[in-house]
Scaffold this active site. Structure first.
Site, PDB file in Angstrom:
ATOM      1  N   ARG A 221       0.816  -1.218   0.000  1.00 23.05           N
ATOM      2  CA  ARG A 221       0.000   0.000   0.000  1.00 23.05           C
ATOM      3  C   ARG A 221       0.847   1.264   0.000  1.00 23.05           C
ATOM      4  O   ARG A 221       0.446   2.287  -0.535  1.00 23.05           O
ATOM      5  CB  ARG A 221      -0.971   0.005   1.191  1.00 23.05           C
ATOM      6  CG  ARG A 221      -2.192  -0.882   0.987  1.00 23.05           C
ATOM      7  CD  ARG A 221      -3.180  -0.705   2.137  1.00 23.05           C
ATOM      8  NE  ARG A 221      -2.561  -1.090   3.398  1.00 23.05           N
ATOM      9  CZ  ARG A 221      -2.587  -2.313   3.915  1.00 23.05           C
ATOM     10  NH1 ARG A 221      -3.237  -3.277   3.295  1.00 23.05           N
ATOM     11  NH2 ARG A 221      -1.993  -2.578   5.044  1.00 23.05           N
TER      12      ARG A 221
ATOM     13  N   GLU B  97       5.127  -9.883  16.222  1.00 23.84           N
ATOM     14  CA  GLU B  97       4.475 -10.448  17.419  1.00 23.84           C
ATOM     15  C   GLU B  97       4.835 -11.936  17.539  1.00 23.84           C
ATOM     16  O   GLU B  97       5.221 -12.414  18.585  1.00 23.84           O
ATOM     17  CB  GLU B  97       2.961 -10.260  17.300  1.00 23.84           C
ATOM     18  CG  GLU B  97       2.226 -10.358  18.621  1.00 23.84           C
ATOM     19  CD  GLU B  97       0.718 -10.260  18.419  1.00 23.84           C
ATOM     20  OE1 GLU B  97      -0.006 -10.553  19.370  1.00 23.84           O
ATOM     21  OE2 GLU B  97       0.284  -9.906  17.302  1.00 23.84           O
TER      22      GLU B  97
END
Lengths: 171, 171
Positions: free
Chosen positions: B59, B96
């Site tokens: 993006r 994460e």
């Protein structure tokens, strides 16, 4: 476009042995050449009243978004399956080995919108044929299918029959 | 930027449960809003003599390439490992769960170039911190790190200390 080839780098055996890859990053990192390419595309499409540019992830986004902004058009991305967060239409197509699925948001543009589809390179045309199918599903009016580079020997145009196809440089 | 939020769609539980995803495609498919956003960025950077815009796949390419073209600057992509065909510098960073690697072409811009780094969204800042490291490896002079959206609660700015950081809209 004259002199463009000398700004496109060719890299043997990428992404795998036997493939000659045409690298547009050497064009993009030359600010004058990048501008020149976008100006040629602008001149080609400014009189066409394009409502939306649809481009294919990821290199297509570079040329497609720059052109959309330049023309004052909207921009809609086509992405690999699972990347777009809202309701999508999808098309699955065959690759040399296996298959792939691409998607577009169902509200990417309005039915009847004048759509230009942009990608960096036309090879076998499989991905672009699937992109065309997506735009037709949403009832877009395809003005043209536009590439920076076309690998003529791979006959990608045969998969895009009945559509205007443009490329800036042919190998 | 005023009124921008109403053009950004929020989608609960994407890409996974518990995540609220901010979708910029509703901004991009509105030609007036897309133009307005790019005009704001243009005004912000036109006096800064930016040599190159570096943007993160995928993006980031949309806003980064449109802005580069508008400013008359060069464009250099940062991509996931294995996507760029020429010699690269790479940085691996923690997620994460697990890790990720991003790369930039070694000839993306010249040492000392004035570089603006662009992405659509600042969350935890891990990817952008890695992008900053890549630009520093190539001795780029980072003018600013620029986002459309910033999720303030995730404190991504803490990972970008010592750098000017800009975002158009904060959640």
């Amino acid at each position: 476009m004259k002199g463009l080839k000398q700004h496109i780098r060719s890299i043997p055996d990428f992404p795998k042995k036997g493939i000659l890859f045409y690298d547009v990053t050497t064009l993009l990192n030359n600010k004058n050449k990048f501008k020149e390419v976008m100006d040629v595309l602008y001149e080609r499409y400014i009189e066409k009243d394009i409502d939306a540019i649809v481009a294919i992830e990821a290199r297509g986004f570079i040329f497609g978004a720059a052109l959309a902004n330049k023309l004052g058009a909207a921009f809609a991305p086509i992405r690999k399956k699972g990347k777009l967060p809202y309701s999508t239409s999808s098309v699955t197509y065959s690759l040399e080995y296996g298959e792939d699925t691409i998607e577009i948001h169902e509200d990417a543009f309005k039915p009847g919108a004048k759509v230009l589809i942009v990608d960096d390179l036309l090879a076998t045309g499989g991905t672009m044929a699937a992109a065309v199918e997506l735009v037709k599903k949403l009832k877009g009016d395809i003005v043209e299918v536009s590439f920076v580079i076309e690998l003529s020997d791979l006959k990608g145009r045969d998969k895009l029959k009945g559509l205007p196809v443009y490329s800036m440089v042919k190998y």
